[in-house]
Design a protein around this motif. Structure first.
Motif, PDB file in Angstrom:
ATOM      1  N   THR A  38      31.892  40.877 -15.821  1.00  0.00           N
ATOM      2  CA  THR A  38      33.155  40.255 -16.256  1.00  0.00           C
ATOM      3  C   THR A  38      33.469  40.547 -17.725  1.00  0.00           C
ATOM      4  O   THR A  38      34.377  39.930 -18.296  1.00  0.00           O
ATOM      5  CB  THR A  38      33.076  38.716 -16.091  1.00  0.00           C
ATOM      6  N   ALA A  39      32.720  41.499 -18.295  1.00  0.00           N
ATOM      7  CA  ALA A  39      32.952  41.790 -19.713  1.00  0.00           C
ATOM      8  C   ALA A  39      34.344  42.380 -19.919  1.00  0.00           C
ATOM      9  O   ALA A  39      34.902  43.013 -19.015  1.00  0.00           O
ATOM     10  CB  ALA A  39      31.900  42.764 -20.236  1.00  0.00           C
ATOM     11  N   GLY A  40      34.902  42.156 -21.096  1.00  0.00           N
ATOM     12  CA  GLY A  40      36.165  42.757 -21.480  1.00  0.00           C
ATOM     13  C   GLY A  40      37.367  41.932 -21.055  1.00  0.00           C
ATOM     14  O   GLY A  40      37.264  41.007 -20.237  1.00  0.00           O
ATOM     15  N   ASN A  41      38.531  42.299 -21.577  1.00  0.00           N
ATOM     16  CA  ASN A  41      39.762  41.606 -21.243  1.00  0.00           C
ATOM     17  C   ASN A  41      40.964  42.382 -21.774  1.00  0.00           C
ATOM     18  O   ASN A  41      40.847  43.201 -22.683  1.00  0.00           O
ATOM     19  CB  ASN A  41      39.780  40.180 -21.800  1.00  0.00           C
ATOM     20  N   LYS A  58      43.492  37.489 -19.169  1.00  0.00           N
ATOM     21  CA  LYS A  58      42.680  37.223 -17.973  1.00  0.00           C
ATOM     22  C   LYS A  58      41.959  35.882 -18.082  1.00  0.00           C
ATOM     23  O   LYS A  58      41.723  35.372 -19.170  1.00  0.00           O
ATOM     24  CB  LYS A  58      41.681  38.351 -17.758  1.00  0.00           C
ATOM     25  N   PRO A  59      41.610  35.285 -16.927  1.00  0.00           N
ATOM     26  CA  PRO A  59      40.800  34.066 -16.937  1.00  0.00           C
ATOM     27  C   PRO A  59      39.348  34.420 -17.279  1.00  0.00           C
ATOM     28  O   PRO A  59      38.878  35.515 -16.974  1.00  0.00           O
ATOM     29  CB  PRO A  59      40.917  33.553 -15.500  1.00  0.00           C
ATOM     30  N   SER A  60      38.652  33.507 -17.895  1.00  0.00           N
ATOM     31  CA  SER A  60      37.292  33.783 -18.365  1.00  0.00           C
ATOM     32  C   SER A  60      36.300  33.875 -17.207  1.00  0.00           C
ATOM     33  O   SER A  60      36.327  33.057 -16.281  1.00  0.00           O
ATOM     34  CB  SER A  60      36.832  32.677 -19.316  1.00  0.00           C
ATOM     35  N   GLY A  61      35.441  34.915 -17.275  1.00  0.00           N
ATOM     36  CA  GLY A  61      34.292  34.962 -16.368  1.00  0.00           C
ATOM     37  C   GLY A  61      34.615  35.257 -14.921  1.00  0.00           C
ATOM     38  O   GLY A  61      33.780  35.058 -14.042  1.00  0.00           O
ATOM     39  N   SER A  89      40.477  33.566 -21.090  1.00  0.00           N
ATOM     40  CA  SER A  89      39.390  34.360 -21.645  1.00  0.00           C
ATOM     41  C   SER A  89      38.770  33.722 -22.881  1.00  0.00           C
ATOM     42  O   SER A  89      39.465  33.084 -23.688  1.00  0.00           O
ATOM     43  CB  SER A  89      39.928  35.749 -22.024  1.00  0.00           C
ATOM     44  N   SER A  90      37.482  33.947 -23.059  1.00  0.00           N
ATOM     45  CA  SER A  90      36.805  33.426 -24.256  1.00  0.00           C
ATOM     46  C   SER A  90      37.259  34.165 -25.516  1.00  0.00           C
ATOM     47  O   SER A  90      36.948  33.733 -26.612  1.00  0.00           O
ATOM     48  CB  SER A  90      35.289  33.557 -24.089  1.00  0.00           C
ATOM     49  N   ASP A  91      38.002  35.248 -25.349  1.00  0.00           N
ATOM     50  CA  ASP A  91      38.555  35.962 -26.499  1.00  0.00           C
ATOM     51  C   ASP A  91      40.012  35.591 -26.766  1.00  0.00           C
ATOM     52  O   ASP A  91      40.694  36.255 -27.562  1.00  0.00           O
ATOM     53  CB  ASP A  91      38.457  37.479 -26.279  1.00  0.00           C
ATOM     54  N   HIS A 110      39.905  44.439 -25.062  1.00  0.00           N
ATOM     55  CA  HIS A 110      38.513  44.398 -25.526  1.00  0.00           C
ATOM     56  C   HIS A 110      37.627  44.935 -24.413  1.00  0.00           C
ATOM     57  O   HIS A 110      37.795  44.575 -23.244  1.00  0.00           O
ATOM     58  CB  HIS A 110      38.113  42.966 -25.867  1.00  0.00           C
ATOM     59  N   HIS A 112      33.326  46.601 -23.627  1.00  0.00           N
ATOM     60  CA  HIS A 112      31.964  46.823 -24.118  1.00  0.00           C
ATOM     61  C   HIS A 112      31.531  48.232 -23.726  1.00  0.00           C
ATOM     62  O   HIS A 112      30.385  48.463 -23.361  1.00  0.00           O
ATOM     63  CB  HIS A 112      30.999  45.801 -23.511  1.00  0.00           C
ATOM     64  N   ILE A 149      32.110  34.753 -31.487  1.00  0.00           N
ATOM     65  CA  ILE A 149      33.225  34.493 -30.568  1.00  0.00           C
ATOM     66  C   ILE A 149      33.552  33.007 -30.575  1.00  0.00           C
ATOM     67  O   ILE A 149      32.678  32.177 -30.869  1.00  0.00           O
ATOM     68  CB  ILE A 149      32.846  34.959 -29.142  1.00  0.00           C
ATOM     69  N   HIS A 175      29.251  44.142 -31.625  1.00  0.00           N
ATOM     70  CA  HIS A 175      29.963  43.554 -30.465  1.00  0.00           C
ATOM     71  C   HIS A 175      30.573  44.639 -29.601  1.00  0.00           C
ATOM     72  O   HIS A 175      30.090  44.905 -28.504  1.00  0.00           O
ATOM     73  CB  HIS A 175      31.021  42.574 -30.977  1.00  0.00           C
TER      74      HIS A 175
HETATM   75  O1  LIG Z   1      32.378  39.820 -25.501  1.00  0.00           O
HETATM   76  C1  LIG Z   1      32.454  38.780 -24.857  1.00  0.00           C
HETATM   77  C2  LIG Z   1      31.383  37.774 -24.884  1.00  0.00           C
HETATM   78  O2  LIG Z   1      30.489  38.140 -25.919  1.00  0.00           O
HETATM   79  C3  LIG Z   1      33.659  38.540 -24.004  1.00  0.00           C
HETATM   80  O3  LIG Z   1      34.703  39.347 -24.470  1.00  0.00           O
HETATM   81  C4  LIG Z   1      33.393  38.988 -22.596  1.00  0.00           C
HETATM   82  O4  LIG Z   1      33.196  40.391 -22.674  1.00  0.00           O
HETATM   83  C5  LIG Z   1      34.584  38.689 -21.697  1.00  0.00           C
HETATM   84  O5  LIG Z   1      34.794  37.313 -21.718  1.00  0.00           O
HETATM   85  P1  LIG Z   1      35.936  36.653 -20.807  1.00  0.00           P
HETATM   86  O6  LIG Z   1      37.244  37.366 -21.087  1.00  0.00           O
HETATM   87  O7  LIG Z   1      35.517  36.833 -19.345  1.00  0.00           O
HETATM   88  O8  LIG Z   1      35.962  35.196 -21.221  1.00  0.00           O
END
Ligand SMILES: O=C(CO)[C@@H](O)[C@H](O)COP(=O)(O)O
Length: 237
Positions: A38-41, A58-61, A89-91, A110, A112, A149, A175
Motif C-alpha cells: 500500500t506504499a505511495g499515493n 487515496k485512502p490510507s492503507g 492517506s497518511s501523507d 509519492h 517508494h 510523517i 524516505h
Molecule cells: O511513506 C509512507 C509511510 O512511511 C506512506 O506514504 C505510505 O507509503 C503510504 O501511506 P498511505 O497513503 O497508504 O497512508
C-alpha cells in the motif's frame, strides 16, 4: 466541517471527475513497479472558482486492487475531510501543504520506487548526466530534508526544496521521491521518469564516473522538451 453535499453541482461534478482520474492513476504506480503493497499515493487539486480549492487523495492503507473512484477521499487544503468513507492517506498533510504553498501545483505523487529511494537513503542528489534528465528535470534531482510523517514537516521540505527549482521531483532523505505537476498525470509521469533516471545513473556509476552535461546544453534540452516536444497543441477555434 463543510461537506460535499453542501457544494455546488459544478464542484460535485468536478470532484467526481477527479476521483475517477486519481483512482485510475493509482494503477500506474504498481504498473511501473514504483510501489509495493500500500506504499505511495497520488492526489489532484480540485480548483473551486468561488471558494477554497479541495483535493482528492487515496485512502490510507488500502491495497491498489481495492482502490475505486468511490474510495477516494476529498479534503480541504487544510487536510480536513470533506467526503469519503475511509481515513485519508497518511501523507494528506504533506500533499495539503504543497497545494497551500504552491498554487501552480495541481498534482502530487509519492512512491517508494527502488532506485530513487536508494538515492534518498544515501542523501545524494541525482546528477544531471542524461539528456532525459535535462528534458524532464532541467538539472539534478534534489534531496529534501529528513522529515517524520504526520504533520507539515514533509510538505515543508518538499516546498522548500522545489520552490524555484525546475525539478518536479524531490528525494526526501531516508524516505523516497515526491513529485509535483500541473496535474496528477504530470506528477505520475515525473515519478516514472525519476525512477528511470535513478536506475540508469546507478548502473552507469557501477561502470565509472558519468560525464556531466554542459549547463547551456541542459538549458537548451529543457526548453525544447518542455515547449516543443510531442504533438503540437490543437489550433484554437
Ligand atoms: O511513506 C509512507 C509511510 O512511511 C506512506 O506514504 C505510505 O507509503 C503510504 O501511506 P498511505 O497513503 O497508504 O497512508
Amino acid at each position: 466541517m463543510v461537506t460535499l453535499d453542501e457544494m455546488s453541482a459544478e464542484v460535485r461534478a468536478e470532484v467526481a471527475r477527479v476521483r475517477d482520474l486519481v483512482a485510475r492513476l493509482h494503477a500506474e504506480l504498481p504498473r511501473w513497479d514504483l510501489v509495493v503493497w500500500t506504499a505511495g499515493n497520488v492526489s489532484q487539486r480540485v480548483r473551486v472558482h468561488d471558494g477554497e480549492d479541495l483535493f482528492v487523495i487515496k485512502p490510507s492503507g488500502v491495497t491498489y486492487d481495492e482502490l475505486t473512484p468511490e474510495s477516494m477521499v476529498v479534503c480541504t487544503l487544510d487536510g480536513e475531510l470533506v467526503d469519503g468513507t475511509r481515513a485519508p492517506s497518511s501523507d494528506t498533510a504533506a500533499h495539503a501543504y504543497v497545494y497551500r504553498h504552491m498554487p501552480e501545483v495541481g498534482g502530487v505523487v509519492h512512491t517508494h520506487s527502488t532506485y530513487a529511494t536508494a538515492w534518498a537513503a544515501r542523501g545524494e542528489e541525482i546528477p544531471c548526466v542524461l539528456t532525459m534528465m535535462a528534458d524532464e528535470f532541467g538539472g539534478p534531482v534534489p534531496i529534501g530534508p529528513f522529515a517524520l510523517i504526520g504533520d507539515d514537516s514533509i510538505g515543508r521540505g518538499i516546498v522548500e526544496t522545489l520552490t524555484g527549482s525546475r525539478s518536479p521531483a524531490v528525494l526526501m532523505r531516508n524516505h523516497g521521491p515526491f513529485t509535483i505537476g500541473k496535474d496528477a498525470t504530470t506528477a505520475v509521469k515525473a515519478a516514472v521518469m525519476v525512477e528511470e533516471v535513478a536506475r540508469t545513473i546507478h548502473v552507469a556509476r557501477q561502470l565509472g564516473e558519468p560525464v556531466p552535461i554542459d549547463q547551456n546544453a541542459i538549458d537548451s534540452l529543457y526548453a525544447r522538451y518542455q515547449n516543443v516536444y510531442g504533438q503540437p497543441a490543437p489550433a484554437q477555434r
